[in-house]
Every structure is written in structure tokens, then in C-alpha cells.
Design a protein around this motif. Structure first.
Motif, PDB file in Angstrom:
ATOM      1  N   THR A  53       0.842  -1.174   0.000  1.00 45.90           N
ATOM      2  CA  THR A  53       0.000   0.000   0.000  1.00 45.90           C
ATOM      3  C   THR A  53       0.876   1.222   0.000  1.00 45.90           C
ATOM      4  OG1 THR A  53      -0.108  -0.048   2.393  1.00 45.90           O
ATOM      5  CG2 THR A  53      -1.879  -1.145   1.213  1.00 45.90           C
ATOM      6  N   ALA A  54       0.298   2.365  -0.318  1.00 48.25           N
ATOM      7  CA  ALA A  54       1.110   3.544  -0.578  1.00 48.25           C
ATOM      8  C   ALA A  54       1.515   4.282   0.680  1.00 48.25           C
ATOM      9  CB  ALA A  54       0.349   4.495  -1.501  1.00 48.25           C
ATOM     10  N   ASP A  55       0.703   4.237   1.746  1.00 43.54           N
ATOM     11  CA  ASP A  55       1.007   5.110   2.862  1.00 43.54           C
ATOM     12  C   ASP A  55       0.596   4.467   4.164  1.00 43.54           C
ATOM     13  OD1 ASP A  55      -1.808   7.278   2.007  1.00 43.54           O
ATOM     14  OD2 ASP A  55      -1.714   5.198   2.623  1.00 43.54           O
ATOM     15  N   GLY A  56       0.611   5.279   5.225  1.00 47.81           N
ATOM     16  CA  GLY A  56       0.386   4.729   6.541  1.00 47.81           C
ATOM     17  C   GLY A  56      -1.067   4.745   6.981  1.00 47.81           C
ATOM     18  N   LYS A  57      -1.357   3.938   7.986  1.00 47.86           N
ATOM     19  CA  LYS A  57      -2.697   3.854   8.561  1.00 47.86           C
ATOM     20  C   LYS A  57      -2.696   4.649   9.862  1.00 47.86           C
ATOM     21  CE  LYS A  57      -6.038   0.530  10.389  1.00 47.86           C
ATOM     22  NZ  LYS A  57      -6.283  -0.900  10.672  1.00 47.86           N
ATOM     23  N   LEU A  58      -3.427   5.750   9.872  1.00 46.78           N
ATOM     24  CA  LEU A  58      -3.419   6.628  11.029  1.00 46.78           C
ATOM     25  C   LEU A  58      -4.391   6.129  12.089  1.00 46.78           C
ATOM     26  CD1 LEU A  58      -3.273  10.107   9.280  1.00 46.78           C
ATOM     27  CD2 LEU A  58      -1.432   8.535   9.870  1.00 46.78           C
ATOM     28  N   THR A  59      -4.026   6.395  13.351  1.00 49.92           N
ATOM     29  CA  THR A  59      -4.820   5.909  14.469  1.00 49.92           C
ATOM     30  C   THR A  59      -5.085   7.042  15.444  1.00 49.92           C
ATOM     31  OG1 THR A  59      -3.764   3.744  14.275  1.00 49.92           O
ATOM     32  CG2 THR A  59      -4.967   4.199  16.323  1.00 49.92           C
ATOM     33  N   MET A  60      -6.325   7.106  15.940  1.00 49.20           N
ATOM     34  CA  MET A  60      -6.686   8.016  17.017  1.00 49.20           C
ATOM     35  C   MET A  60      -7.262   7.194  18.158  1.00 49.20           C
ATOM     36  SD  MET A  60      -8.415  11.316  15.097  1.00 49.20           S
ATOM     37  CE  MET A  60      -9.637  10.309  14.233  1.00 49.20           C
ATOM     38  N   VAL A  61      -7.003   7.650  19.374  1.00 55.33           N
ATOM     39  CA  VAL A  61      -7.585   6.996  20.535  1.00 55.33           C
ATOM     40  C   VAL A  61      -8.794   7.803  20.991  1.00 55.33           C
ATOM     41  CG1 VAL A  61      -5.419   5.944  21.227  1.00 55.33           C
ATOM     42  CG2 VAL A  61      -5.995   8.227  22.061  1.00 55.33           C
ATOM     43  N   ALA A  62      -9.418   7.364  22.064  1.00 51.81           N
ATOM     44  CA  ALA A  62     -10.613   8.039  22.575  1.00 51.81           C
ATOM     45  C   ALA A  62     -10.337   9.519  22.786  1.00 51.81           C
ATOM     46  CB  ALA A  62     -11.051   7.389  23.883  1.00 51.81           C
ATOM     47  N   GLY A  63     -11.281  10.345  22.344  1.00 53.85           N
ATOM     48  CA  GLY A  63     -11.104  11.779  22.468  1.00 53.85           C
ATOM     49  C   GLY A  63     -10.442  12.400  21.251  1.00 53.85           C
ATOM     50  N   ALA A  70       5.018   4.564  13.820  1.00 51.53           N
ATOM     51  CA  ALA A  70       5.707   4.369  12.549  1.00 51.53           C
ATOM     52  C   ALA A  70       4.760   4.515  11.368  1.00 51.53           C
ATOM     53  CB  ALA A  70       6.378   2.990  12.521  1.00 51.53           C
ATOM     54  N   GLU A  71       3.478   4.258  11.565  1.00 54.42           N
ATOM     55  CA  GLU A  71       2.505   4.435  10.490  1.00 54.42           C
ATOM     56  C   GLU A  71       2.389   5.907  10.105  1.00 54.42           C
ATOM     57  OE1 GLU A  71       0.747   2.428   8.652  1.00 54.42           O
ATOM     58  OE2 GLU A  71       1.122   0.494   9.562  1.00 54.42           O
ATOM     59  N   LEU A  72       2.414   6.775  11.088  1.00 57.13           N
ATOM     60  CA  LEU A  72       2.367   8.211  10.804  1.00 57.13           C
ATOM     61  C   LEU A  72       3.610   8.631  10.027  1.00 57.13           C
ATOM     62  CD1 LEU A  72       0.976  10.958  11.181  1.00 57.13           C
ATOM     63  CD2 LEU A  72       2.242  11.192  13.338  1.00 57.13           C
ATOM     64  N   ARG A  73       4.755   8.114  10.422  1.00 53.32           N
ATOM     65  CA  ARG A  73       5.977   8.423   9.695  1.00 53.32           C
ATOM     66  C   ARG A  73       5.913   7.890   8.264  1.00 53.32           C
ATOM     67  NH1 ARG A  73      11.850   5.777  11.004  1.00 53.32           N
ATOM     68  NH2 ARG A  73      12.969   6.674   9.242  1.00 53.32           N
ATOM     69  N   ARG A  74       5.320   6.730   8.089  1.00 48.66           N
ATOM     70  CA  ARG A  74       5.161   6.178   6.740  1.00 48.66           C
ATOM     71  C   ARG A  74       4.347   7.135   5.866  1.00 48.66           C
ATOM     72  NH1 ARG A  74       4.953   1.231   3.799  1.00 48.66           N
ATOM     73  NH2 ARG A  74       6.020   0.198   5.507  1.00 48.66           N
ATOM     74  N   LEU A  75       3.289   7.694   6.426  1.00 46.32           N
ATOM     75  CA  LEU A  75       2.490   8.650   5.668  1.00 46.32           C
ATOM     76  C   LEU A  75       3.311   9.895   5.345  1.00 46.32           C
ATOM     77  CD1 LEU A  75      -0.118   9.663   4.437  1.00 46.32           C
ATOM     78  CD2 LEU A  75      -0.818  10.473   6.707  1.00 46.32           C
ATOM     79  N   PHE A  76       4.081  10.386   6.306  1.00 44.13           N
ATOM     80  CA  PHE A  76       4.929  11.547   6.042  1.00 44.13           C
ATOM     81  C   PHE A  76       5.866  11.269   4.866  1.00 44.13           C
ATOM     82  CE2 PHE A  76       4.827  13.247  10.690  1.00 44.13           C
ATOM     83  CZ  PHE A  76       3.512  13.633  10.514  1.00 44.13           C
ATOM     84  N   ALA A 100      -6.378  16.419   7.088  1.00 49.81           N
ATOM     85  CA  ALA A 100      -7.718  16.887   7.446  1.00 49.81           C
ATOM     86  C   ALA A 100      -8.784  15.885   7.032  1.00 49.81           C
ATOM     87  CB  ALA A 100      -7.984  18.244   6.797  1.00 49.81           C
ATOM     88  N   GLU A 101      -8.542  15.172   5.933  1.00 48.20           N
ATOM     89  CA  GLU A 101      -9.504  14.173   5.469  1.00 48.20           C
ATOM     90  C   GLU A 101      -9.500  12.932   6.343  1.00 48.20           C
ATOM     91  OE1 GLU A 101      -8.188  13.518   1.509  1.00 48.20           O
ATOM     92  OE2 GLU A 101      -9.314  15.209   0.653  1.00 48.20           O
ATOM     93  N   ARG A 102      -8.369  12.628   6.965  1.00 48.73           N
ATOM     94  CA  ARG A 102      -8.231  11.367   7.689  1.00 48.73           C
ATOM     95  C   ARG A 102      -8.397  11.494   9.195  1.00 48.73           C
ATOM     96  NH1 ARG A 102      -3.623   7.650   4.925  1.00 48.73           N
ATOM     97  NH2 ARG A 102      -4.122   8.060   2.742  1.00 48.73           N
ATOM     98  N   ALA A 108      -5.501  16.398  13.350  1.00 46.63           N
ATOM     99  CA  ALA A 108      -4.929  16.832  12.073  1.00 46.63           C
ATOM    100  C   ALA A 108      -3.939  17.966  12.278  1.00 46.63           C
ATOM    101  CB  ALA A 108      -6.042  17.261  11.128  1.00 46.63           C
ATOM    102  N   ASN A 109      -4.265  18.892  13.180  1.00 47.35           N
ATOM    103  CA  ASN A 109      -3.342  19.999  13.454  1.00 47.35           C
ATOM    104  C   ASN A 109      -2.044  19.503  14.085  1.00 47.35           C
ATOM    105  OD1 ASN A 109      -5.065  21.952  12.441  1.00 47.35           O
ATOM    106  ND2 ASN A 109      -6.069  22.304  14.422  1.00 47.35           N
ATOM    107  N   VAL A 110      -2.173  18.563  15.033  1.00 44.94           N
ATOM    108  CA  VAL A 110      -0.983  17.978  15.661  1.00 44.94           C
ATOM    109  C   VAL A 110      -0.126  17.284  14.611  1.00 44.94           C
ATOM    110  CG1 VAL A 110      -0.162  16.211  17.270  1.00 44.94           C
ATOM    111  CG2 VAL A 110      -2.051  17.719  17.920  1.00 44.94           C
ATOM    112  N   ALA A 111      -0.767  16.497  13.748  1.00 45.35           N
ATOM    113  CA  ALA A 111      -0.027  15.763  12.720  1.00 45.35           C
ATOM    114  C   ALA A 111       0.666  16.718  11.753  1.00 45.35           C
ATOM    115  CB  ALA A 111      -0.981  14.841  11.955  1.00 45.35           C
TER     116      ALA A 111
END
Length: 316
Positions: A53-63, A70-76, A100-102, A108-111
Motif C-alpha cells: 500500500t502507498a502510505d500509513g494507517k493513522l490511528t486516534m484513541v478516545a477523544g 511508525a505508520e504516521l511516519r510512513r504517511l509523512f 484533514a480528510e483522515r 490533524a493539526n498535531v499531525a
């Protein structure tokens, strides 16, 4: 499950050979001494037959809090793949849109702020000079300077999330090199120390170490079984036992694709030889006929590998 099929590449980095994942922050150092430092994101490891696959799988926790891993870095890295061709402003605008889409707005701002710092870090990484030689001490110094640089741009928590698995593997490899270079240890002592070091790795990292050569082992064993008269069904049973039924099916499909490719090469080579042996044709007409034959039997992409495939056959 994100690794390309047999898609791990060896590259020279800071005087180090790494198992590089797409877009890793390796600094090329052609001609430098080489050792074995890994740069494999364990968060993405999995079956070596996995579809890429082309990029990373982003994850958010509760809140809606962003998980920095490493997935976030893969997307970067994916967002930076064509950074040489596009203005940095365009790359940043695209990154802001993708994030913003994901992600939820706060995440999104933190990322995005992390992405901007990641760009700056990648630029600064070019100033980390290669090791003069491949001794454990010199390589440890280079790796240490690289890790320290990361913490100039990221907090300890952020750096551990983005680079933690890679850094753990780097420490393992440097420890391994130090054991191998220790003249005070006997061969038996070294084997015991290396085994203990290997066993201390997390299971995921041990698996990541094995995967780069798994396809070589499989290919050798499959060739051995075929030489002994194994049928496609025999190979499927063996592969199912070793890798699971899904992987065995994919390997069988690869076998069929390779066989079809080899048959096409056979037909092309035979027809090309017939043209070359035709005394009634001039050299120019022969060249034209071979080119027409090639265009009729292979796509443009296939022709890129045609010469290499025929040359390999000639050497066998």
C-alpha cells in the motif's frame, strides 16, 4: 501487512547497509564501508507476500488524540515521495488536506505540525556525516548523532513513536557487531552471546529479521522439490504448511505467471533467431522485423525488462 512482495531494498546509508522501508531517512553514502543496520518499521511488518500500500494507517484513541507511531511516519514519507519535483508549499498544502480528510481537526493539526518538523529534520539529516569505517564504535557514533538530531526536532515521546522500533533494531545490530568483533570471546562464547541477543528481541523484530530472506529459502526449496518431481499440488501442500493456504495460493499464481512469461520469451527468442538467420533480409530489415515482433508481443513496460530477461537466459 504493508510490505511489497519481496520488496525490501539494500542501500548504503551513513556508511551502513540498511533494510530500507520506502522513504526512510537514510542518507546515501556510496562507496562507504558497510555493516548491517536495519531500518524496518515493525508496525508495518507482516506476511512477506502482502499486497503493498502507498502510505500509513493513522490511528486516534478516545477523544480524538493522535497516535504517533511508525505508520504516521510512513504517511509523512509518502507525502514527501515527489518532493524533488514539487514546491514545498504545494507539498505542505497537500499534506494539510490529506491529514484533514483522515483525522479529527485537533489530531490533524498535531499531525501537520509534526510533518513540518519532519521536513526540517530530514533536511538537517543531510549534515550527519557518514562513518569513516564500519567499526562498531564509529557506527554507534553516527547512529547516536542521528538519534540526538531527532530529539532536537521531536520530544522524546514523539521520537520514540516515530523512530522507536528502528532505533531498537539499530541498538541490537550494533551490539551484535560488537560481539562479533570481540577478540576476547571464543567462537562458542560468541554464538551463545549472539543467541541470547537474538532471543531478547521482541517477537515482531525477530520476525522482521527473518522475512527478508524468507523468499530465498522458499524459492530454493520449491526448486529442490520440483527437481525431485513435485507436482503443483505437492508444492501447494508444502507451501500451505509453511506459509498458510492464502500465501500458497499467491505463490502458485506467481508460478503460473512466471511460467507464462518464460513461454513468451521462448516464442520471442525462437522467432528472433529465425529472423536473424534469414539470409534474404538485410541487417536493416532484420532489425525492423525484430522491433516489430517485440512491439507485437510485449507491452512497453514489459519491454523494459525484456533485454535483461534474455541476457539472464543466455548466461544460464
Amino acid at each position: 501487512m504493508r510490505r511489497p512482495l519481496i520488496g525490501i531494498a539494500l542501500v548504503a546509508v551513513m556508511g551502513i547497509v540498511v533494510w530500507q522501508w520506502p522513504g526512510s531517512d537514510a542518507v546515501a553514502s556510496a562507496g562507504a564501508p558497510r555493516a548491517a543496520i536495519a531500518s524496518q518499521p515493525v508496525a508495518n511488518h507482516g506476511n512477506w507476500l502482502a499486497t503493498p500500500t502507498a502510505d500509513g494507517k493513522l490511528t486516534m484513541v478516545a477523544g480524538g488524540q493522535l497516535v504517533i507511531d511508525a505508520e504516521l511516519r510512513r504517511l509523512f514519507d509518502f507525502l514527501l515521495t515527489d518532493s524533488a519535483e514539487k514546491p514545498i508549499r504545494q507539498i505542505k498544502d497537500n499534506a494539510r488536506k490529506v491529514l484533514a480528510e483522515r483525522l479529527a481537526p485537533g489530531a490533524a493539526n498535531v499531525a501537520y505540525t509534526l510533518f513540518e518538523r519532519y521536513i526540517a529534520y530530514r533536511d538537517a539529516l543531510g549534515n550527519v556525516k557518514p562513518a569513516a569505517d564500519a567499526t562498531p564504535a564509529r557506527l554507534a557514533d553516527v547512529v547516536g548523532r542521528r538519534n540526538a538530531l531527532r530529539r532536537q526536532f521531536f520530544s522524546e515521546e514523539e521520537a520514540n513513536g516515530l523512530f522507536g522500533e528502528e532505533e531498537r533494531y539499530d541498538r541490537f545490530t550494533l551490539d551484535r557487531m560488537a560481539i562479533e568483533a570481540d577478540v576476547s570471546k571464543s567462537a562458542a562464547d560468541k554464538r551463545a552471546a549472539l543467541e541470547a541477543l537474538e532471543n531478547a528481541l521482541p517477537p515482531a523484530l525477530r520476525q522482521a529479521r527473518r522475512e527478508p530472506v524468507t523468499h530465498l529459502v522458499e524459492a530454493d526449496k520449491a526448486a529442490e522439490l520440483r527437481a525431485k518431481g513435485a507436482s503443483d499440488e505437492d508444492l501447494f501442500r508444502w507451501r500451505s504448511q509453511e506459509f498458510g493456504a492464502a500465501a500458497a495460493s499467491r505463490l502458485g499464481e506467481l508460478d503460473r505467471e512466471q511460467a507464462a512469461w518464460e513461454a513468451r520469451l521462448d516464442r520471442f527468442a525462437a522467432e528472433r533467431n529465425r529472423i536473424q538467420a534469414d539470409a534474404s533480409l538485410s541487417a536493416e530489415r532484420k532489425q525492423q522485423a525484430i522491433l516489430a515482433l517485440q512491439n507485437s508481443q510485449f507491452t512497453t513496460q514489459e519491454q523494459l525488462r525484456l533485454d535483461a530477461a534474455l541476457a539472464l537466459r543466455a548466461r544460464q
